[in-house]
Design a protein around this motif. Structure first.
Motif, short mmCIF file in Angstrom:
data_model
loop_
_atom_site.label_atom_id
_atom_site.label_comp_id
_atom_site.label_asym_id
_atom_site.label_seq_id
_atom_site.Cartn_x
_atom_site.Cartn_y
_atom_site.Cartn_z
N TRP A 135 10.24 -1.22 1.78
CA TRP A 135 8.83 -0.83 1.64
C TRP A 135 8.15 -0.74 3.00
O TRP A 135 7.38 0.20 3.26
CB TRP A 135 8.10 -1.82 0.74
CG TRP A 135 6.64 -1.54 0.61
CD1 TRP A 135 6.05 -0.63 -0.22
CD2 TRP A 135 5.57 -2.16 1.35
NE1 TRP A 135 4.69 -0.65 -0.06
CE2 TRP A 135 4.37 -1.58 0.89
CE3 TRP A 135 5.53 -3.15 2.33
CZ2 TRP A 135 3.13 -1.97 1.40
CZ3 TRP A 135 4.30 -3.53 2.82
CH2 TRP A 135 3.12 -2.95 2.37
N GLY A 138 9.09 2.37 4.67
CA GLY A 138 8.41 3.50 4.04
C GLY A 138 6.96 3.62 4.47
O GLY A 138 6.47 4.72 4.72
N GLY A 150 8.80 8.71 3.85
CA GLY A 150 8.02 7.54 3.46
C GLY A 150 7.92 7.40 1.96
O GLY A 150 8.09 6.29 1.42
N ARG A 151 7.65 8.48 1.26
CA ARG A 151 7.56 8.41 -0.20
C ARG A 151 8.90 8.03 -0.82
O ARG A 151 8.96 7.26 -1.80
CB ARG A 151 7.08 9.75 -0.75
CG ARG A 151 5.64 10.06 -0.41
CD ARG A 151 5.15 11.28 -1.17
NE ARG A 151 5.82 12.50 -0.74
CZ ARG A 151 5.41 13.27 0.25
NH1 ARG A 151 4.34 12.93 0.95
NH2 ARG A 151 6.04 14.39 0.58
N LEU A 153 11.27 6.18 0.57
CA LEU A 153 11.53 4.77 0.84
C LEU A 153 10.64 3.87 -0.02
O LEU A 153 11.11 2.83 -0.53
CB LEU A 153 11.30 4.47 2.32
CG LEU A 153 12.36 5.02 3.28
CD1 LEU A 153 11.91 4.86 4.73
CD2 LEU A 153 13.70 4.33 3.06
N VAL A 154 9.39 4.23 -0.20
CA VAL A 154 8.49 3.43 -1.04
C VAL A 154 8.98 3.43 -2.49
O VAL A 154 8.98 2.39 -3.17
CB VAL A 154 7.04 3.95 -0.93
CG1 VAL A 154 6.16 3.29 -1.97
CG2 VAL A 154 6.49 3.67 0.46
#
Length: 356
Positions: A135, A138, A150-151, A153-154
């Protein structure tokens, strides 16, 4: 010419069974979304139907089922694009600030264990450390403009958190799973927000929003350290530990959080973010409050039912808050409509105060 009209009317007539089946499928959507878009969706479906078609096409059924599941997942964010745009804008700042504290704590705990000889296994002591690490990567990617990475990974962090809770339940660590469930809900909510925020916004990267988000995360971590460092030092515990402080316990934060939530509900600019935050905070507060404020319960008695109950209460809080927000929005629309009708009835420049 007139002889062709009955044939055309018969060819373009809509079979009543098709209308009935499409209406049944549309009932799968949330009520607020159905009220805003139901008639338009039904019209498009009937216009695209083949002449004499009596049953919905399989592709339409699959698309409607997928769309209904998506709308239920996004229901806490609102039923229209403006509502979701307003909600995700604030949540992109509030959720990272909220989740930064446990992420930093997990990182500090993990670093201390790695530096010790003979320390217990990292994953058994800090089970969510992998999810928090993903997180954090991300969030860094989102703040630096790498939106897609980033999206991803989140979202991956939310999946890892859910798998971690499931693994803890599978190996008999239901108490640890219960404590981490609220944070897993927070990670899932953040993944939902960043994905929908990217869809609602025209620009891929907002530097101003990224700066505000980074500042909010830093302030949240600094506030946590300042609030707990005195108690941690008094008890001889490190700063990242969960300090048993009656002043800053989760129960002591319930009242101010409720007041803040009510104030946010009354303000139109923050109203749409309240339902999702209510669900996340319910899971976090109840998950860390000694089994719904009953400290006499033995942790060994926690089981899957406690975790499912916590998830149900979190979902119920989000749905209840969304219902309240929708009703407030409807009242605001009625007042605006009545005000507009009154202005049109009076007419411009005809406001007469006194009599003749």
């Amino acid at each position: 010419m007139s002889a062709d009209r009955p044939e055309r009317a018969e060819a373009t007539a809509v079979v009543p069974a098709l209308v009935r089946d499409y209406r049944r499928l549309l009932r799968l959507f949330p009520f607020a979304y159905r009220r805003a878009h139901g008639a338009e969706m039904l019209g498009h479906l009937l216009d695209a139907a083949a002449p004499g078609q009596s049953r919905p096409a399989r592709g339409d059924v699959v698309d409607l089922l997928r769309a209904a599941a998506r709308e239920w997942a996004l229901a806490p964010l609102g039923s229209t694009a403006p509502e979701r745009r307003a909600g995700t804008g604030l949540l992109c700042v509030a959720l990272p600030a909220l989740l930064a504290v446990p992420a930093v704590r997990a990182g500090g705990h993990a670093a201390s264990l790695v530096s010790q000889d003979g320390a217990p296994p990292l994953l058994s002591t800090v089970p969510m450390v992998v999810a928090w690490a993903i997180w954090a990567l991300g969030v860094v990617a989102l703040l630096t403009g790498a939106g897609r990475a980033g999206r991803t990974l989140v979202a991956a962090a939310a999946v890892v958190a859910a798998l971690t809770v499931g693994a803890l339940l599978a190996i008999g660590q239901a108490h640890a799973a219960f404590l981490e469930t609220g944070w897993a809900v927070g990670l899932a909510a953040h993944a939902l927000v960043v994905v929908e925020h990217a869809r609602c916004r025209a620009s891929e990267h907002d530097r101003r929003l990224a700066a505000i988000t980074a500042a909010g995360m830093a302030l949240a971590v600094v506030a946590y350290v300042l609030a707990t460092v005195a108690d941690a030092g008094h008890l001889g515990l490190p700063w990242w530990s969960s300090v048993a402080s009656t002043t800053w316990s989760t129960e002591a934060l319930v009242a101010p959080l409720m007041v803040l939530g009510l104030a946010a509900t009354l303000w139109a600019r923050t109203r749409q973010a309240v339902p999702l935050m209510a669900g996340v905070l319910t899971g976090i507060v109840l998950g860390g409050s000694q089994f719904f404020w009953s400290g006499s319960v033995d942790p060994s008695t926690v089981d899957l039912g406690n975790v499912l109950g916590l998830l149900a209460l979190s979902l119920g809080a989000a749905c209840s808050a969304r219902w309240v927000v929708n009703r407030i929005g409807e009242l605001a629309e009625v007042r605006a409509r009545l005000r507009l009708d009154a202005e049109q009835a009076v007419g411009p420049g005809t406001g007469v105060v006194g009599g003749p």
